[in-house]
Write an enzyme that holds these catalytic residues in place. Sequence first.
Site, PDB file in Angstrom:
ATOM      1  N   ARG A  62     -12.540   1.613  25.922  1.00 16.99           N
ATOM      2  CA  ARG A  62     -11.267   2.043  26.467  1.00 16.99           C
ATOM      3  C   ARG A  62     -11.111   1.752  27.939  1.00 16.99           C
ATOM      4  NH1 ARG A  62      -9.012   6.721  24.344  1.00 16.99           N
ATOM      5  NH2 ARG A  62      -9.596   6.797  22.192  1.00 16.99           N
ATOM      6  N   THR A  63     -12.096   2.199  28.725  1.00 15.55           N
ATOM      7  CA  THR A  63     -11.992   2.006  30.167  1.00 15.55           C
ATOM      8  C   THR A  63     -11.934   0.512  30.479  1.00 15.55           C
ATOM      9  OG1 THR A  63     -13.232   4.041  30.508  1.00 15.55           O
ATOM     10  CG2 THR A  63     -13.102   2.546  32.372  1.00 15.55           C
TER      11      THR A  63
ATOM     12  N   LYS B 159     -33.793  -9.205  30.794  1.00 16.22           N
ATOM     13  CA  LYS B 159     -34.943 -10.016  31.185  1.00 16.22           C
ATOM     14  C   LYS B 159     -35.633  -9.453  32.420  1.00 16.22           C
ATOM     15  CE  LYS B 159     -32.885 -14.290  29.341  1.00 16.22           C
ATOM     16  NZ  LYS B 159     -32.318 -15.604  29.715  1.00 16.22           N
TER      17      LYS B 159
ATOM     18  N   ARG C 101     -19.455  -0.272  35.535  1.00 22.22           N
ATOM     19  CA  ARG C 101     -19.923   0.907  34.806  1.00 22.22           C
ATOM     20  C   ARG C 101     -21.441   0.813  34.712  1.00 22.22           C
ATOM     21  NH1 ARG C 101     -18.352   4.581  30.370  1.00 22.22           N
ATOM     22  NH2 ARG C 101     -16.487   4.651  31.667  1.00 22.22           N
TER      23      ARG C 101
ATOM     24  N   HIS D  14     -16.354   9.268  38.064  1.00 18.79           N
ATOM     25  CA  HIS D  14     -15.544   8.314  37.305  1.00 18.79           C
ATOM     26  C   HIS D  14     -14.162   8.392  37.949  1.00 18.79           C
ATOM     27  CE1 HIS D  14     -13.864   5.876  34.306  1.00 18.79           C
ATOM     28  NE2 HIS D  14     -13.925   6.631  33.255  1.00 18.79           N
TER      29      HIS D  14
END
Lengths: 307, 307, 307
Positions: free
Chosen positions: A59-60, A87, A109, A137
């Site tokens: 969504r974000t 890695k 994020r 957020h």
Amino acid sequence: MSRLSQKHLLGIKNINREDIELIFETAASFKEVINRPIKKVPSLRDITIANVFFENSTRTKLSFELAEKRLSADVVNFSSSNSSVKKGETLLDTVNNILAMKVDMVVMRHSSPGAPHFLAKHIDANIVNAGDGTHEHPTQALLDTFSIYQRHGSLEGLKVAIIGDILHSRVALSNIFALKKLGAEVMVCGPNTLLPKYISSLDIKVELDVRKALQWCDVANVLRIQLERQHIKYFPSLREYSLYYGINKKLLDSLDKQITIMHPGPINRGVELNSDVADSDHAIILEQVENGVAVRMAVLYLLAGVQ
Amino acid sequence: MSRLSQKHLLGIKNINREDIELIFETAASFKEVINRPIKKVPSLRDITIANVFFENSTRTKLSFELAEKRLSADVVNFSSSNSSVKKGETLLDTVNNILAMKVDMVVMRHSSPGAPHFLAKHIDANIVNAGDGTHEHPTQALLDTFSIYQRHGSLEGLKVAIIGDILHSRVALSNIFALKKLGAEVMVCGPNTLLPKYISSLDIKVELDVRKALQWCDVANVLRIQLERQHIKYFPSLREYSLYYGINKKLLDSLDKQITIMHPGPINRGVELNSDVADSDHAIILEQVENGVAVRMAVLYLLAGVQ
Amino acid sequence: MSRLSQKHLLGIKNINREDIELIFETAASFKEVINRPIKKVPSLRDITIANVFFENSTRTKLSFELAEKRLSADVVNFSSSNSSVKKGETLLDTVNNILAMKVDMVVMRHSSPGAPHFLAKHIDANIVNAGDGTHEHPTQALLDTFSIYQRHGSLEGLKVAIIGDILHSRVALSNIFALKKLGAEVMVCGPNTLLPKYISSLDIKVELDVRKALQWCDVANVLRIQLERQHIKYFPSLREYSLYYGINKKLLDSLDKQITIMHPGPINRGVELNSDVADSDHAIILEQVENGVAVRMAVLYLLAGVQ
């Protein structure tokens, strides 16, 4: 052209009220844009934005991507699931590599609190925190408070209760900061096991009884039970949670006033919110989603070019 | 500007012949476009389309995405694999969230028959069904019949055999509807275990012997053996299936006429089709793929703006 | 408009020096473009490019995608992880399907050496090899040699050592070809177990002692230890590898000259390179990343339209 007074949007804690109000004003204009038949503006036509998501967030990410495309930015997506992060590359190396490809802004994020703050100290691009663990957020808090602002005209003196799983929420803390900066009174409400310890240091009301919280507030921001984050049990069962903290029409009708219901989505219908509330006039849940695109357009637009 | 007589493309069952013919006419124009050096038209420049795929489908998604980009639409992709669907959100909530971001059209693949029909009753955007389980896959049927139309000039009175795994196919039912609406005679052919029970209600020929089916038809649409969908055994072995139902050059040469071979892809070479057929002049398999983009451009173009 | 003398970029082995120099000249121009505020040119506006990655490769894919977007090409991405490849489709069928959708150029990463060469014999589009197993990775070699060229003015007579895991590298062989064509002297250096057998046939220097290799060279291209490719043990431990082959500032300071340090990324800091080297003025690692976009723009631009 207006600009924010800072180069990054890392959190609400360190943003000032003038910047928040500038974002609201700009978001209101962009909301008109995305409701026109022609939803695009050429504002960021020469800007490349990288969406760097070290955690999944459909969504974000979709909301940011639409915001970026409607600003005519070039968009590249980088997700860690199939990447060099696996890695053993460091966060700083990953982002420096992306920047070396001449990317102007980074929307990130990350599961670790402080990850975007760390980056901001070391790199040159504008950074937007799209969630760092359960810390901040900021765009969610901005879209939530913008939604309240559009519904109620002002947040000054408004009573807002944040209800439910505060502990695992990436939404709660940023919302508390934003609400207080805008003059609202804030209460959190939930079972003791879902209230984080830092709450007592924040100078906000705490309430265990959801009925009392609803009776007190003008706006209830109901958080979702994040089952996928609960490795241990915080309450006996979903049914019991729903019984004590779930909000249904009967409960709302028992109040002597009309309150606004918000939810950051996705809703667990029948758990924290019943459908007779989620789909009622009380709820502004889909307006929050719509405002999300407008607020993110505003943030990206106002950050672009700030050195 | 021509438009379809309906707002959604949910299936072939309820579309009328005039609409199908309008789609064919429009697809023929768009096929010219995508064969020009400049493959784009500005037709959907102000339209945002969400590709919402709850099941993986690389080819269909790629074909829709190219169609959308060549119409100059803005495209956002939503796939359920890393999304809030996993978090227990309802289909309606997921799609309403996407629409709240001001998306105009939704192209949806879902594993449940009827999922797009359910959505169409509840939301405002134009919906294109990109496959709902083994129920309908209307754009595949349109591109198949459009490919026959371009090869044979008309479908009126043409004999078309659909051969192979009818039971697990998302292609068969929509093809049967489309072929009948356009005046073709239809036969299905396959081992008894791969013929669904609903077949007897459809007023079409059923044949177990592939040689007789090929002898009868003008066009053979050969379906793939969907090994990944077969949890139980429907035939003794691939080798045995290939022996009895696989189509090779020798078998085609034994017929007293030339027939057209189609396949929705991806081909299991040496199973349902031998390479000496798949790569021969009989086959129009790659034309089907090319026509897929043109037909999807036509569908999106003709649906856009229909209320 | 300049063009390459060949239709595909499959490897460095069969490209001539004039073509490499044309790519460098064009890349230098494009590097100026991507450092301007307006980073795009309309050169490939009517070209559709498919990035077909049968193996994950976030960095290379991101670099190609940015190059394509900055040339204004239309881009579609196809990755095998959720695709018909899993359903048993042949490579040729997969690519022919993509081409039937009217794609002009294919950028392909595949785990099998020779896969793009096989395709080039059978299909009509321009193909760029983005790595075929541990065989060739031509654009990496071009960006590496272009980076040396920009740092040192010329490669003629320059001494370049490639150090580390030569055996599992997709970078080494293409680099050796490119360096030799441009007149550089080449040495490979690593533990015996990480040197492939073909090395002896290539007429280059081989050195087991990293100190001697560094003392000899002007440029050291340090490869990463590809832990994820090592199913069996090639050296006792990472710590031991780092002790004998890791490059740190102390080692560089002990030389009687200044050498240039390169690395294809992602770096295992503390294994093959210490941070005091990776972040020093010796290193041109982030310039390699930046040059990657410019070199790929040049390759795509110069191949487009070559028949």
